[in-house]
Design a protein around this motif. Structure first.
Motif, PDB file in Angstrom:
ATOM      1  N   LEU A   9      52.087 -77.173 -13.115  1.00 37.34           N
ATOM      2  CA  LEU A   9      53.435 -77.593 -13.511  1.00 37.34           C
ATOM      3  C   LEU A   9      54.119 -78.331 -12.364  1.00 37.34           C
ATOM      4  CD1 LEU A   9      55.598 -77.532 -15.720  1.00 37.34           C
ATOM      5  CD2 LEU A   9      56.378 -75.377 -14.748  1.00 37.34           C
ATOM      6  N   ASP A  10      54.001 -77.791 -11.165  1.00 39.54           N
ATOM      7  CA  ASP A  10      54.608 -78.423  -9.998  1.00 39.54           C
ATOM      8  C   ASP A  10      53.996 -79.796  -9.730  1.00 39.54           C
ATOM      9  OD1 ASP A  10      56.530 -78.213  -7.838  1.00 39.54           O
ATOM     10  OD2 ASP A  10      54.773 -78.136  -6.509  1.00 39.54           O
ATOM     11  N   LEU A  15      54.818 -85.708  -9.823  1.00 41.13           N
ATOM     12  CA  LEU A  15      54.453 -87.038 -10.332  1.00 41.13           C
ATOM     13  C   LEU A  15      55.617 -87.680 -11.089  1.00 41.13           C
ATOM     14  CD1 LEU A  15      50.812 -86.678 -11.712  1.00 41.13           C
ATOM     15  CD2 LEU A  15      51.581 -88.123  -9.826  1.00 41.13           C
ATOM     16  N   ALA A  16      56.259 -86.895 -11.947  1.00 38.73           N
ATOM     17  CA  ALA A  16      57.371 -87.418 -12.741  1.00 38.73           C
ATOM     18  C   ALA A  16      58.534 -87.835 -11.847  1.00 38.73           C
ATOM     19  CB  ALA A  16      57.827 -86.375 -13.765  1.00 38.73           C
ATOM     20  N   GLU A  17      58.774 -87.070 -10.798  1.00 40.32           N
ATOM     21  CA  GLU A  17      59.865 -87.417  -9.875  1.00 40.32           C
ATOM     22  C   GLU A  17      59.512 -88.617  -9.002  1.00 40.32           C
ATOM     23  OE1 GLU A  17      60.707 -83.806  -7.736  1.00 40.32           O
ATOM     24  OE2 GLU A  17      61.722 -82.908  -9.473  1.00 40.32           O
ATOM     25  N   GLU A  18      58.249 -88.702  -8.592  1.00 42.23           N
ATOM     26  CA  GLU A  18      57.816 -89.792  -7.724  1.00 42.23           C
ATOM     27  C   GLU A  18      57.764 -91.133  -8.464  1.00 42.23           C
ATOM     28  OE1 GLU A  18      54.035 -90.742  -4.804  1.00 42.23           O
ATOM     29  OE2 GLU A  18      54.582 -88.655  -5.213  1.00 42.23           O
ATOM     30  N   PRO A  20      59.575 -92.231 -11.587  1.00 39.36           N
ATOM     31  CA  PRO A  20      60.492 -92.043 -12.718  1.00 39.36           C
ATOM     32  C   PRO A  20      60.411 -93.158 -13.765  1.00 39.36           C
ATOM     33  CG  PRO A  20      61.685 -92.703 -10.751  1.00 39.36           C
ATOM     34  CD  PRO A  20      60.265 -92.463 -10.330  1.00 39.36           C
ATOM     35  N   GLY A  21      59.880 -94.301 -13.400  1.00 37.70           N
ATOM     36  CA  GLY A  21      59.751 -95.408 -14.348  1.00 37.70           C
ATOM     37  C   GLY A  21      58.538 -95.304 -15.242  1.00 37.70           C
ATOM     38  N   ARG A  22      57.680 -94.332 -15.005  1.00 39.28           N
ATOM     39  CA  ARG A  22      56.458 -94.158 -15.800  1.00 39.28           C
ATOM     40  C   ARG A  22      56.717 -93.190 -16.953  1.00 39.28           C
ATOM     41  NH1 ARG A  22      51.304 -94.281 -13.043  1.00 39.28           N
ATOM     42  NH2 ARG A  22      50.567 -93.588 -15.092  1.00 39.28           N
ATOM     43  N   ALA A  23      56.896 -93.741 -18.127  1.00 35.80           N
ATOM     44  CA  ALA A  23      57.182 -92.926 -19.311  1.00 35.80           C
ATOM     45  C   ALA A  23      56.045 -91.947 -19.607  1.00 35.80           C
ATOM     46  CB  ALA A  23      57.434 -93.823 -20.512  1.00 35.80           C
ATOM     47  N   ASP A  24      54.797 -92.382 -19.388  1.00 38.88           N
ATOM     48  CA  ASP A  24      53.661 -91.506 -19.679  1.00 38.88           C
ATOM     49  C   ASP A  24      53.700 -90.241 -18.818  1.00 38.88           C
ATOM     50  OD1 ASP A  24      53.086 -93.233 -17.450  1.00 38.88           O
ATOM     51  OD2 ASP A  24      50.956 -92.732 -17.630  1.00 38.88           O
ATOM     52  N   LEU A  25      54.141 -90.375 -17.570  1.00 39.51           N
ATOM     53  CA  LEU A  25      54.220 -89.200 -16.694  1.00 39.51           C
ATOM     54  C   LEU A  25      55.368 -88.279 -17.111  1.00 39.51           C
ATOM     55  CD1 LEU A  25      53.467 -90.821 -13.220  1.00 39.51           C
ATOM     56  CD2 LEU A  25      51.908 -89.530 -14.710  1.00 39.51           C
ATOM     57  N   GLN A  26      56.454 -88.872 -17.597  1.00 39.48           N
ATOM     58  CA  GLN A  26      57.567 -88.064 -18.085  1.00 39.48           C
ATOM     59  C   GLN A  26      57.125 -87.244 -19.303  1.00 39.48           C
ATOM     60  OE1 GLN A  26      60.340 -88.140 -16.123  1.00 39.48           O
ATOM     61  NE2 GLN A  26      59.177 -89.629 -14.947  1.00 39.48           N
ATOM     62  N   VAL A  27      56.351 -87.879 -20.193  1.00 38.69           N
ATOM     63  CA  VAL A  27      55.856 -87.178 -21.384  1.00 38.69           C
ATOM     64  C   VAL A  27      54.889 -86.073 -20.981  1.00 38.69           C
ATOM     65  CG1 VAL A  27      54.460 -87.439 -23.492  1.00 38.69           C
ATOM     66  CG2 VAL A  27      56.228 -89.128 -22.948  1.00 38.69           C
ATOM     67  N   ARG A  28      53.998 -86.345 -20.054  1.00 38.51           N
ATOM     68  CA  ARG A  28      53.041 -85.299 -19.619  1.00 38.51           C
ATOM     69  C   ARG A  28      53.771 -84.113 -18.990  1.00 38.51           C
ATOM     70  NH1 ARG A  28      48.683 -89.274 -16.980  1.00 38.51           N
ATOM     71  NH2 ARG A  28      47.847 -90.092 -18.919  1.00 38.51           N
ATOM     72  N   ARG A  44      65.560 -82.021 -22.455  1.00 35.31           N
ATOM     73  CA  ARG A  44      66.390 -82.902 -21.616  1.00 35.31           C
ATOM     74  C   ARG A  44      65.563 -84.045 -21.046  1.00 35.31           C
ATOM     75  NH1 ARG A  44      68.681 -78.022 -20.165  1.00 35.31           N
ATOM     76  NH2 ARG A  44      67.407 -77.820 -18.297  1.00 35.31           N
ATOM     77  N   LEU A  45      64.361 -83.734 -20.579  1.00 32.58           N
ATOM     78  CA  LEU A  45      63.491 -84.747 -19.984  1.00 32.58           C
ATOM     79  C   LEU A  45      63.086 -85.799 -21.018  1.00 32.58           C
ATOM     80  CD1 LEU A  45      61.839 -85.676 -17.491  1.00 32.58           C
ATOM     81  CD2 LEU A  45      59.987 -84.244 -18.351  1.00 32.58           C
ATOM     82  N   LEU A  46      62.665 -85.350 -22.204  1.00 33.24           N
ATOM     83  CA  LEU A  46      62.241 -86.286 -23.243  1.00 33.24           C
ATOM     84  C   LEU A  46      63.408 -87.142 -23.745  1.00 33.24           C
ATOM     85  CD1 LEU A  46      59.728 -84.097 -25.271  1.00 33.24           C
ATOM     86  CD2 LEU A  46      59.203 -86.178 -23.979  1.00 33.24           C
ATOM     87  N   GLU A  47      64.570 -86.539 -23.885  1.00 33.95           N
ATOM     88  CA  GLU A  47      65.722 -87.328 -24.347  1.00 33.95           C
ATOM     89  C   GLU A  47      66.141 -88.357 -23.293  1.00 33.95           C
ATOM     90  OE1 GLU A  47      68.436 -84.235 -25.650  1.00 33.95           O
ATOM     91  OE2 GLU A  47      67.605 -84.326 -27.695  1.00 33.95           O
TER      92      GLU A  47
END
Length: 183
Positions: A9-10, A15-18, A20-28, A44-47
């Motif tokens: 999870l961490d 990855l998502a924080e590093e 932020p423009g990568r939608a695929d990483l936000q979804v993962r 919250r993250l998905l919205e």
């Protein structure tokens, strides 16, 4: 389960924080949050990802599943509609939308997407399981039984068809017919 491990999870959070423009990483990362029962954070993250990347189909599909999980069928349906709007004649999109709506037990919008899918797809044999599920949810048991019987006769070795066939025949009080394709 290794996906529930805090380090996994961490890793996805980093990855998502590093990136932020990568939608695929936000979804993962959102999927990992869901696996770890952190639904509010995932929502919250998905919205937020949806607001930043409304052109990303995976976000809409993930939101639809999340809304359905939270017993928000109207939001789930709206997310599916937005998902389909991105590629309204794409067979894979229509197939995913139909499956999701049937999973959500929303047969009427699923029927509309299946109709469009039949128009754009040359090989419709793979649609039969979805059509059977649709007919069953619409309580059109005679039509579902006919399709299932044809599937059982075409491929008697596919035993996964028989429990569905028996359930439909039970609705029609004709369970004895389920044995006939096996003879």
């Amino acid at each position: 389960d290794r996906m529930r491990h805090p380090k996994v999870l961490d890793f996805y959070r980093q990855l998502a924080e590093e990136y932020p423009g990568r939608a695929d990483l936000q979804v993962r990362y959102a999927r990992m949050l869901l696996l770890n029962d952190r639904t509010d954070e995932a929502k919250r993250l998905l919205e937020a990802a949806r607001d930043q990347h409304p052109e990303t189909p995976e976000i809409w599909l993930s939101l639809a599943r999340l809304y359905q999980q939270q017993k928000q069928p109207e939001q789930a349906r709206s997310a599916i509609e937005a998902y389909v709007a991105l590629a309204p004649r794409d067979p894979e999109t229509l197939l995913n939308a139909s499956r999701q709506l049937l999973d959500f037990e929303q047969p009427e919008p699923a029927a509309a997407y299946l109709r469009t899918l039949r128009e754009v797809k040359s090989d419709t044999a793979e649609l039969e399981p979805l059509e059977i599920e649709l007919l069953t949810q619409q309580k059109k048991f005679e039509e579902a039984a006919a399709l299932l019987r044809r599937q059982c006769e075409k491929a008697p070795e596919k035993f996964e068809n028989y429990p569905k066939y028996i359930r439909v025949l039970e609705e029609l009080n004709r369970t004895q017919e389920a044995i006939e394709p096996l003879r």
